[in-house]
Write a protein that holds these residues in place. Structure first.
Motif, PDB file in Angstrom:
ATOM      1  N   ALA A 121      12.257   7.138 -45.667  1.00  0.00           N
ATOM      2  CA  ALA A 121      10.851   6.752 -45.837  1.00  0.00           C
ATOM      3  C   ALA A 121       9.892   7.772 -45.241  1.00  0.00           C
ATOM      4  N   GLN A 122      10.362   8.626 -44.345  1.00  0.00           N
ATOM      5  CA  GLN A 122       9.493   9.606 -43.683  1.00  0.00           C
ATOM      6  C   GLN A 122      10.223  10.939 -43.586  1.00  0.00           C
ATOM      7  N   SER A 123       9.548  12.012 -43.947  1.00  0.00           N
ATOM      8  CA  SER A 123      10.151  13.337 -43.883  1.00  0.00           C
ATOM      9  C   SER A 123       9.505  14.152 -42.781  1.00  0.00           C
ATOM     10  N   GLY A 124      10.172  15.255 -42.425  1.00  0.00           N
ATOM     11  CA  GLY A 124       9.630  16.140 -41.401  1.00  0.00           C
ATOM     12  C   GLY A 124      10.667  16.462 -40.355  1.00  0.00           C
ATOM     13  N   GLU A 125      10.217  17.060 -39.269  1.00  0.00           N
ATOM     14  CA  GLU A 125      11.097  17.463 -38.177  1.00  0.00           C
ATOM     15  C   GLU A 125      10.535  16.961 -36.850  1.00  0.00           C
ATOM     16  N   VAL A 126      11.432  16.721 -35.909  1.00  0.00           N
ATOM     17  CA  VAL A 126      11.051  16.363 -34.548  1.00  0.00           C
ATOM     18  C   VAL A 126      11.563  17.454 -33.621  1.00  0.00           C
ATOM     19  N   THR A 127      10.675  18.047 -32.843  1.00  0.00           N
ATOM     20  CA  THR A 127      11.085  19.046 -31.857  1.00  0.00           C
ATOM     21  C   THR A 127      11.585  18.338 -30.609  1.00  0.00           C
ATOM     22  N   VAL A 128      12.781  18.732 -30.149  1.00  0.00           N
ATOM     23  CA  VAL A 128      13.361  18.145 -28.943  1.00  0.00           C
ATOM     24  C   VAL A 128      13.646  19.258 -27.942  1.00  0.00           C
ATOM     25  N   VAL A 129      13.451  18.985 -26.680  1.00  0.00           N
ATOM     26  CA  VAL A 129      13.712  19.959 -25.614  1.00  0.00           C
ATOM     27  C   VAL A 129      14.474  19.266 -24.504  1.00  0.00           C
ATOM     28  N   GLY A 130      15.136  20.054 -23.694  1.00  0.00           N
ATOM     29  CA  GLY A 130      15.918  19.510 -22.591  1.00  0.00           C
ATOM     30  C   GLY A 130      15.575  20.177 -21.277  1.00  0.00           C
ATOM     31  N   ALA A 131      16.010  19.576 -20.192  1.00  0.00           N
ATOM     32  CA  ALA A 131      15.769  20.124 -18.863  1.00  0.00           C
ATOM     33  C   ALA A 131      16.759  21.250 -18.577  1.00  0.00           C
ATOM     34  N   LYS A 132      16.387  22.115 -17.642  1.00  0.00           N
ATOM     35  CA  LYS A 132      17.274  23.206 -17.203  1.00  0.00           C
ATOM     36  C   LYS A 132      18.304  22.604 -16.250  1.00  0.00           C
ATOM     37  N   ARG A 133      19.432  22.187 -16.847  1.00  0.00           N
ATOM     38  CA  ARG A 133      20.428  21.462 -16.056  1.00  0.00           C
ATOM     39  C   ARG A 133      21.810  21.707 -16.649  1.00  0.00           C
ATOM     40  N   ASN A 134      22.698  22.336 -15.893  1.00  0.00           N
ATOM     41  CA  ASN A 134      24.064  22.583 -16.346  1.00  0.00           C
ATOM     42  C   ASN A 134      24.949  22.897 -15.147  1.00  0.00           C
ATOM     43  N   ASP A 135      26.246  22.662 -15.324  1.00  0.00           N
ATOM     44  CA  ASP A 135      27.235  23.103 -14.346  1.00  0.00           C
ATOM     45  C   ASP A 135      27.508  24.586 -14.556  1.00  0.00           C
ATOM     46  N   PRO A 136      28.094  25.292 -13.552  1.00  0.00           N
ATOM     47  CA  PRO A 136      28.442  26.717 -13.738  1.00  0.00           C
ATOM     48  C   PRO A 136      29.366  26.912 -14.933  1.00  0.00           C
TER      49      PRO A 136
END
Length: 449
Positions: A121-136
């Motif tokens: 019913a709806q077209s387009g894109e959603v921008t998603v971002v994440g936090a700077k978080r990771n294991d070595p």
């Protein structure tokens, strides 16, 4: 119909619109969403796999990495309404992308960003971002899973599909390096079912006189109708129509003016409606009217004593001139609470006509023109009738206010109507995560008819 503008020094009469400024203050503290864990051995609902081509940065000197991405999309509201803001979370559990650094990658040096593709019913894109978080991450090892979030506003009813799109993994150790991963034919991971936003009936009429002799021509003014629509103006006796009737047409603003000859002595009110017959969705509530007959001549030697109870008006007043909602933290977003100023409705018209108090709100505008949709504001109304009031007071349903409007309170048509009523409501504004800090303002218009 009467409205009120709750700003200093501005009070208009019938058919003017009023406004109540609403402000939300956002703080500047941060926050990040974690990744919910599934039980060991179980496949989380909506988890999908799709081919992915990851292109390392030139500085890494690595060949492209082809493989499979395992991902999942979730939404905070699987059944939103049009105008709602939905928060979506894109979790990448596994990626073919490799550590582009020449050595080990320290903790908290990986920042993801990506896209979610909308369909149905709806077209387009959603921008998603994440936090700077990771294991070595060891040299040459695959980059770890990441979690990204974003928001979008529902614009159409029906089923909306969400599928993973491409994503970029940015590392910031010694050098800033981007690994760009393109998705190919990712399947749908999440489905939402959006419902249309309910609309309030804002049609109403007012009369040039509340009573008159049989055959008097009554001036009728209407507003809130569909622009250009054919309108029937008719007399009412309780729930039934009387033969008193005249045709009118709404102008480009949805307003009309007409003169209704009232000849039926049973007429106690006047309504207006679109279409072939009156209905709650396409018609106005009745405006009270009384047919006054001439009194017979008194017998010789007597004098007639007459006392007249004149009908009054339907009006409202409101406490305060603005509403300040509670603050929410930057990053987390959340619910900003508040309450509208107390509204006092006075119905001194007499007759059988009830009333309706509705509200609608514009978008909230903040720094740099950033907007929060007006449909993000919801309320929970309350209404109390003063002791001795003939009418009962019905509070509107809890839910979205929005630009289309919703009922705050009402009183039904009855044989004896009128009284004094106290109306209030708590309000909540849903603020999306990572909304830029600042003050966001909107105008809430309350209309009494």
């Amino acid at each position: 119909m009467r409205t009120a503008r709750t700003r200093a020094g501005s009070r208009r009469r019938a058919w003017t619109r009023g406004a109540l400024g609403m402000v939300i203050l956002a703080a500047t503290t941060g926050g990040a969403l974690g990744s919910p864990a599934a039980a060991e051995g179980e496949t989380p609902p909506g988890q999908v796999e799709f081919p992915t081509h990851c292109l390392p940065p030139q500085e890494a000197g690595l060949p492209p990495a082809d493989g499979t991405t395992t991902a999942r999309i979730t939404a905070d509201d699987p059944a939103p309404r049009v105008g709602d803001t939905v928060t979506v979370t894109h979790q990448v559990a596994a990626t073919p992308a490799l550590n582009p650094a020449t050595g080990a990658l320290p903790a908290d040096t990986l920042t993801p960003a990506g896209r979610i593709l909308l369909g149905g019913a709806q077209s387009g894109e959603v921008t998603v971002v994440g936090a700077k978080r990771n294991d070595p991450v060891e040299a040459g090892a695959a980059l770890p899973g990441v979690t990204m979030t974003g928001t979008f506003t529902v614009t159409a009813p029906g089923e909306i599909t969400l599928a993973p799109g491409g994503y970029t993994l940015h590392t910031s150790h010694l050098l800033d390096l981007d690994t760009v991963c393109a998705a190919t034919g990712a399947p749908v991971s999440q489905r939402l079912t959006a419902s249309p936003l309910p609309t309030a009936n804002l049609r109403g009429v007012s009369l040039g006189a509340a009573y008159g002799k049989p055959g008097a021509r009554v001036r009728v003014t209407g507003a809130g109708f569909v622009p250009g629509a054919a309108v029937t103006v008719a007399g009412r006796a309780g729930a039934a129509e009387t033969p008193d009737r005249v045709a009118a047409r709404a102008d480009e603003r949805g307003e009309f003016r007409a003169e209704l000859p009232v000849t039926d002595k049973a007429t106690t009110g006047v309504v207006a409606y679109e279409g072939a017959a009156w209905s709650a969705g396409t018609g106005s509530g009745p405006a009270a009217y009384t047919v006054v007959e001439a009194a017979p001549a008194p017998p010789p030697g007597t004098r007639q004593v007459t006392a007249v109870v004149e009908p009054g008006a339907l009006s409202m007043t409101q406490a305060g001139e603005s509403v300040v909602l509670g603050a929410v933290p930057y990053g987390d977003g959340g619910a900003a609470p508040g309450r509208i100023g107390t509204v006092t409705v006075t119905d001194a018209r007499g007759g059988p006509a009830g009333w309706s108090l509705t509200g609608k709100v514009t978008d909230f505008t903040g720094p740099g023109g950033v907007r929060i949709p007006g449909a993000s504001l919801s309320w929970t109304p309350r209404c109390t009738a003063a002791q001795g009031s003939p009418s009962r007071c019905a509070e509107g349903s809890a839910g979205v206010v929005g630009p289309e409007g919703a009922v705050l309170a009402s009183a039904p048509d009855a044989e004896r109507a009128g009284g004094t009523f106290t109306v209030d409501a708590t309000v909540t504004l849903r603020v999306p995560p990572y909304t830029p800090p600042g003050a966001y303002r909107a105008v809430l218009t309350l209309t009494l008819s």
